[in-house]
Write a protein that holds these residues in place. Structure first.
Motif, PDB file in Angstrom:
ATOM      1  N   LYS A 177       0.833  -1.217   0.000  1.00  0.00           N
ATOM      2  CA  LYS A 177       0.000   0.000   0.000  1.00  0.00           C
ATOM      3  C   LYS A 177       0.859   1.254   0.000  1.00  0.00           C
ATOM      4  CE  LYS A 177      -3.841   0.333   2.398  1.00  0.00           C
ATOM      5  NZ  LYS A 177      -4.802   0.313   3.539  1.00  0.00           N
ATOM      6  N   MET A 217      -6.623   9.372   1.857  1.00  0.00           N
ATOM      7  CA  MET A 217      -7.829   9.362   2.700  1.00  0.00           C
ATOM      8  C   MET A 217      -8.796   8.287   2.225  1.00  0.00           C
ATOM      9  SD  MET A 217      -8.329  13.495   3.086  1.00  0.00           S
ATOM     10  CE  MET A 217      -9.831  13.410   4.083  1.00  0.00           C
ATOM     11  N   CYS A 219      -8.014   5.575   0.792  1.00  0.00           N
ATOM     12  CA  CYS A 219      -7.432   4.254   1.081  1.00  0.00           C
ATOM     13  C   CYS A 219      -7.261   4.009   2.580  1.00  0.00           C
ATOM     14  CB  CYS A 219      -6.082   4.117   0.394  1.00  0.00           C
ATOM     15  SG  CYS A 219      -6.142   4.209  -1.397  1.00  0.00           S
ATOM     16  N   GLY A 220      -7.684   4.974   3.397  1.00  0.00           N
ATOM     17  CA  GLY A 220      -7.553   4.830   4.848  1.00  0.00           C
ATOM     18  C   GLY A 220      -6.129   4.971   5.335  1.00  0.00           C
ATOM     19  N   ASP A 223      -4.536  10.052   8.636  1.00  0.00           N
ATOM     20  CA  ASP A 223      -5.181  10.216   9.938  1.00  0.00           C
ATOM     21  C   ASP A 223      -5.204  11.697  10.325  1.00  0.00           C
ATOM     22  OD1 ASP A 223      -6.195  10.028  12.474  1.00  0.00           O
ATOM     23  OD2 ASP A 223      -4.376   9.172  13.371  1.00  0.00           O
ATOM     24  N   SER A 225      -7.232  12.887  12.743  1.00  0.00           N
ATOM     25  CA  SER A 225      -7.965  12.962  14.014  1.00  0.00           C
ATOM     26  C   SER A 225      -7.405  14.038  14.948  1.00  0.00           C
ATOM     27  CB  SER A 225      -7.939  11.592  14.713  1.00  0.00           C
ATOM     28  OG  SER A 225      -6.594  11.192  14.960  1.00  0.00           O
TER      29      SER A 225
END
Length: 461
Positions: A177, A217, A219-220, A223, A225
């Motif tokens: 990835k 984003m 593809c996760g 972050d 947060s």
């Protein structure tokens, strides 16, 4: 007709680009330096045991002084400081190992650690200001064979940084990835350079970072947060961690680091001069180093670390062909404004390193190309210039090939030679003196000066 003639007389580096056009180039410079601007305070803050809010404050402080340093370099302070070239300043990676050693010696006392660091930074800034004129005089030992080699070594030395970004900034096996995202960003960058036209073509790096972050984003792999935790506004209060303390060993360590940083800074300034076709002079180098010293001195007061030119931004100047220093002026203003917005600092910290690694191939590679371009102007036939380049690049590769190579040597040796840029630069200067200067006493002064300037050997018959 008169206006056109006047326009021709203005050097590319002094061309005034209106903010309505320049803002996108300036923002591109800001986005490209974000990884470095965030990484140093992040590493130092974590090592010192600071909490999340204190680390975000350190990042904002770094942006604040990066803005100040960039403005001093690009606008100048009369004839005293500032090289007046499109150079972007920021907190230097090269200082991190020394700073971490100072922190480790404080045995968990985070406030003492920070005041020791900032005290050492202040003194190193003063040292830089005092010694800048001496460094400036060394420029006569920088003919094209030396400047080309130094710029080439900078390019070679910083390429691994971009490659390590793919694996989160450390040398470890890449996941599929991580590699896929970085290669996708690289392909996007190349396609943008090929198909996007006009002003937008010069902003291809910025668009690639934005598109790459959106891909991450999806593809996760991004972050954000921590962004919600950061406040909207804060002020960089001087001496936030207390009055600086001047612990002798910390000060000596930082002064040695400053010598390394000054060498790297000269290399970056020479590279920018070459790209923008501005003559490299003793006064320019002196003013540039004085600006670094002033910025570093105030960096210690305003809670951050040594401020020097960013090599990735040198690559951007080469990639885009935008030579005006006013792009740097606007970038400095943007950095200064954004330093008051901690949320932006948090956003910069959240951009996936794989995205920056993808654009890094182009950015850092262009610095290397700049060195090759300069070396094409050097005479190699019948001279020893090939030996100068070969040996200097070889020596510069030692800390890249084996980072622990100098670990058995005294700490001052490790501090100076841990940087391939410093090793390669010192080697190129000394070898040029050996082959192109010494032993030429029978040649008149004019020929010696000409030979040094052209990077050619002077043959005695």
């Amino acid at each position: 007709m008169g206006e056109q003639k006047e326009k021709q007389l203005i050097a590319p580096v002094d061309e005034k680009i209106p903010f309505s056009r320049a803002w996108i180039f300036s923002l591109q410079h800001v986005m490209a330096m974000c990884a470095g601007a965030v990484a140093v305070p992040l590493m130092v803050g974590e090592a010192a045991g600071l909490n999340n809010l204190e680390i975000v404050f350190l990042i904002s402080a770094g942006l604040f002084m990066a803005g100040i340093g960039t403005l001093i370099q690009t606008m100048g302070i009369k004839k005293f400081a500032g090289a007046k070239i499109p150079i972007i300043e920021g907190t230097s990676f090269a200082a991190v190992s020394g700073i971490l050693s100072i922190i480790a010696s404080c045995q968990g006392n985070k406030h003492l650690a920070m005041t020791n660091v900032f005290g050492a930074v202040i003194i190193s800034g003063l040292f830089c200001i005092v010694i800048a004129p001496i460094f400036g005089k060394l420029i006569r030992f920088f003919p094209k064979v030396v400047t080309g080699t130094v710029v080439l070594v900078i390019g070679i030395s910083i390429l691994p940084v971009g490659i390590k970004w793919i694996t989160e900034g450390i040398a470890q096996p890449a996941t599929s990835k991580q590699l896929a995202l970085s290669l996708a960003v690289l392909v996007i960058t190349l396609l943008l350079f090929k198909y996007v036209k006009g002003i937008w073509n010069s902003a291809s790096i910025l668009f690639a970072i934005i598109i790459g972050t959106i891909l991450a984003m999806m593809c996760g792999m991004a972050d954000f947060s921590r962004v919600s935790e950061a406040s909207w506004f804060s002020v960089n209060v001087p001496l936030k961690f207390g009055m600086p303390t001047f612990e002798p060993s910390a000060v000596i360590s930082m002064i040695l680091i400053m010598l390394v940083l000054m060498t790297e800074s000269v290399g970056n300034m020479i590279a920018i001069h070459e790209i923008t076709e501005k003559e490299v002079t003793e006064s320019n180098i002196r003013r540039g180093l004085t600006a670094d010293g002033i910025s570093t001195l105030f960096a210690g007061v305003f809670n951050t670390f040594p401020i020097t030119p960013f090599a990735q931004n040198t690559g951007i100047v080469g990639l885009t062909g935008i030579k005006s220093r006013f792009v740097g002026v606007y970038a400095g203003i943007i950095l200064l404004v954004l330093s008051f917005v901690p949320k932006f600092a948090a956003i910069m910290g959240a951009i996936p390193k794989q995205v920056l690694g993808g654009v890094g191939f182009a950015m850092f590679g262009m610095v290397l190309v700049g060195g090759i371009r300069t070396l094409t102007k050097v005479e190699f036939n019948g001279t020893k210039n090939g030996v100068i380049v070969a040996v200097s690049v070889g020596l510069a590769m030692i800390p890249l090939a084996n980072p622990s190579f100098y670990n058995n040597f005294p700490s001052w040796v490790q501090t100076i030679f841990h940087s391939g840029i410093t090793t390669g630069s010192i080697s190129a200067i000394l070898l040029n003196i050996l082959f192109n200067v010494l032993g030429n006493k029978k040649v008149d002064d004019e020929k010696i000066i000409k030979g040094i300037e052209e990077g050619e050997s002077i043959v005695i018959k």
